[in-house]
Motif scaffolding. Structure first.
Motif, PDB file in Angstrom:
ATOM      1  N   ALA A   1      35.051  12.609  88.083  1.00  0.00           N
ATOM      2  CA  ALA A   1      34.593  13.971  87.916  1.00  0.00           C
ATOM      3  C   ALA A   1      35.293  15.081  88.849  1.00  0.00           C
ATOM      4  O   ALA A   1      35.176  16.191  88.163  1.00  0.00           O
ATOM      5  CB  ALA A   1      33.119  13.834  88.497  1.00  0.00           C
ATOM      6  N   LEU A   2      35.646  14.846  89.891  1.00  0.00           N
ATOM      7  CA  LEU A   2      36.349  16.026  90.718  1.00  0.00           C
ATOM      8  C   LEU A   2      37.588  16.322  90.207  1.00  0.00           C
ATOM      9  O   LEU A   2      38.080  17.350  90.237  1.00  0.00           O
ATOM     10  CB  LEU A   2      36.547  15.338  92.089  1.00  0.00           C
ATOM     11  N   THR A   3      38.469  15.422  89.477  1.00  0.00           N
ATOM     12  CA  THR A   3      39.848  15.203  89.131  1.00  0.00           C
ATOM     13  C   THR A   3      39.942  15.466  87.811  1.00  0.00           C
ATOM     14  O   THR A   3      41.089  15.971  87.275  1.00  0.00           O
ATOM     15  CB  THR A   3      40.785  14.447  89.949  1.00  0.00           C
ATOM     16  N   GLU A   4      39.037  14.969  86.959  1.00  0.00           N
ATOM     17  CA  GLU A   4      39.143  14.753  85.689  1.00  0.00           C
ATOM     18  C   GLU A   4      40.449  13.888  85.150  1.00  0.00           C
ATOM     19  O   GLU A   4      40.915  14.054  84.260  1.00  0.00           O
ATOM     20  CB  GLU A   4      39.367  16.054  84.921  1.00  0.00           C
ATOM     21  N   ARG A   5      40.726  13.059  86.156  1.00  0.00           N
ATOM     22  CA  ARG A   5      41.854  12.193  85.824  1.00  0.00           C
ATOM     23  C   ARG A   5      41.493  10.570  86.216  1.00  0.00           C
ATOM     24  O   ARG A   5      40.544  10.464  87.167  1.00  0.00           O
ATOM     25  CB  ARG A   5      43.094  12.498  86.741  1.00  0.00           C
ATOM     26  N   MET A   6      42.141   9.550  85.888  1.00  0.00           N
ATOM     27  CA  MET A   6      42.069   8.244  86.584  1.00  0.00           C
ATOM     28  C   MET A   6      43.373   7.874  87.446  1.00  0.00           C
ATOM     29  O   MET A   6      44.389   8.293  86.898  1.00  0.00           O
ATOM     30  CB  MET A   6      41.921   7.371  85.238  1.00  0.00           C
ATOM     31  N   PHE A   7      42.985   7.049  88.168  1.00  0.00           N
ATOM     32  CA  PHE A   7      44.340   6.593  89.194  1.00  0.00           C
ATOM     33  C   PHE A   7      44.194   5.235  89.509  1.00  0.00           C
ATOM     34  O   PHE A   7      43.020   4.463  89.618  1.00  0.00           O
ATOM     35  CB  PHE A   7      43.847   7.484  90.568  1.00  0.00           C
ATOM     36  N   ALA A   8      45.321   4.726  89.100  1.00  0.00           N
ATOM     37  CA  ALA A   8      45.331   3.225  89.382  1.00  0.00           C
ATOM     38  C   ALA A   8      45.018   2.782  90.676  1.00  0.00           C
ATOM     39  O   ALA A   8      44.545   1.786  91.135  1.00  0.00           O
ATOM     40  CB  ALA A   8      46.806   2.678  89.141  1.00  0.00           C
TER      41      ALA A   8
END
Length: 347
Positions: A225-232
């Protein structure tokens, strides 16, 4: 490629009378040499993918205060011939500080313990030639021999038994008499049996791991929600957290526990995606509010209409599951003692 680096050290090992362990595989350097040099025990080899570089370990008789040995090594001008003029030795870390260093910052190039000096140097562009490595090892061996006594043929464990040849204990050269080798093996066998007698509390482990997975799902959704990205890295963190929670609850780890932790890690990432979709729905439609069924519907539709994004999140979840599985491997409680090739031929 490492295919062109096979057995670079074979001639060097023969000249010094060292044991040569040849290169295995084509992708990563694994070649190493082990043996005795000027009264000290040495092991030189290449690190792992997680801890790359040339790793040189020089072992000496136990010293009561490693810090008193560190000072003459820092002041030894002959070590200026090492790569980078050996300047990293001025930041030489003590083995007792290793856990703090691992979490606070990068590990030092030189690490000194009460029985060994470890020098790890990364060569990002090209591997050094065998003659260079041999000269650096000789410099370190000579510096240590000037600063502290060398081995005198006595067992380094009991201090009384006579030892004619080193053995490799978990691939590290050690001077151990036959009695101490047998004692070490017996202690390892007892530790293994004692571990097997511990009850594997799957329910307790799964309960704690489930709580950790739920916390991980909330964290995954919050980061998305904060970054609008996914992180491994987030999935890796969830896997580590779930494994830690399961181990503390279960007591003993077995195959079922690894499956449970891996499954809950994957569940955590999927649940995090559903929570994130629920939040997006609530943000776009305040009249609907935060509803998990709405998030589940959006998540299912995403698999039908745009599966690429969900496959990526699932792939990250599988990475986290792999981390959880690896973190819950059976602890190594028994040392592996190997004789030298000369000892095996004599036997």
């Amino acid at each position: 490629m490492s295919a062109f680096l096979k057995d670079q050290w074979q001639e060097w090992a023969r000249e010094w009378g060292l044991e040569h362990v040849p290169q295995k595989g084509l992708l990563y350097r694994t070649e190493r040499v082990v043996g005795e040099r000027k009264g000290l025990l040495i092991r030189i080899g290449w690190g792992t993918r997680e801890r790359p570089g040339l790793i040189t370990c020089i072992r000496f008789p136990r010293v009561p205060d490693p810090d008193r040995l560190r000072q003459p090594l820092i002041a030894d001008d002959t070590l200026d011939a090492l790569p980078g003029r050996g300047s990293a030795r001025r930041k030489m870390g003590l083995e007792s500080d290793a856990p703090k260093i691992r979490w606070v910052g990068r590990a030092p190039e030189f690490t000194l313990g009460d029985r060994s000096l470890v020098w790890r140097r990364v060569f990002p562009w090209s591997a050094p030639k065998a003659a260079q490595v041999a000269s650096w090892v000789d410099l370190l061996v000579a510096a240590i021999a000037r600063a502290t006594p060398v081995f005198d043929g006595r067992c380094e464990s009991c201090g009384t038994g006579v030892v004619r040849q080193y053995v490799r204990v978990d691939d590290l050269p050690m001077l151990l008499c036959t009695t101490c080798q047998q004692r070490m093996q017996s202690e390892g066998d007892m530790a293994d049996r004692a571990y097997d007698m511990i009850e594997a509390r799957h329910a307790a482990g799964a309960t704690r791991a489930l709580l950790a997975a739920m916390a991980g799902a909330v964290a995954w959704a919050a980061i998305g929600a904060l970054t609008e990205r996914m992180f491994a890295a987030a999935a890796i963190g969830i896997g580590a957290l779930v494994a830690w929670a399961y181990r503390h609850g279960a007591g003993r780890v077995d195959r079922a526990g690894r499956v449970i932790a891996a499954g809950l890690t994957l569940f955590s990432v999927v649940a995090g995606e559903i929570l994130l979709d629920s939040w997006w729905v609530a943000k776009a439609n305040p009249e609907i509010g935060f509803r998990l069924d709405a998030g589940w519907y959006v998540y299912a539709q995403a698999w039908l209409k745009n599966p690429g994004q969900e496959i990526l999140s699932l792939f990250f979840g599988l990475i986290g599951a792999w981390v959880a599985n690896r973190a819950l491997q059976r602890p190594k409680l028994r040392a592996k003692i190997e004789s030298t090739p000369e000892q095996r031929r004599a036997a």
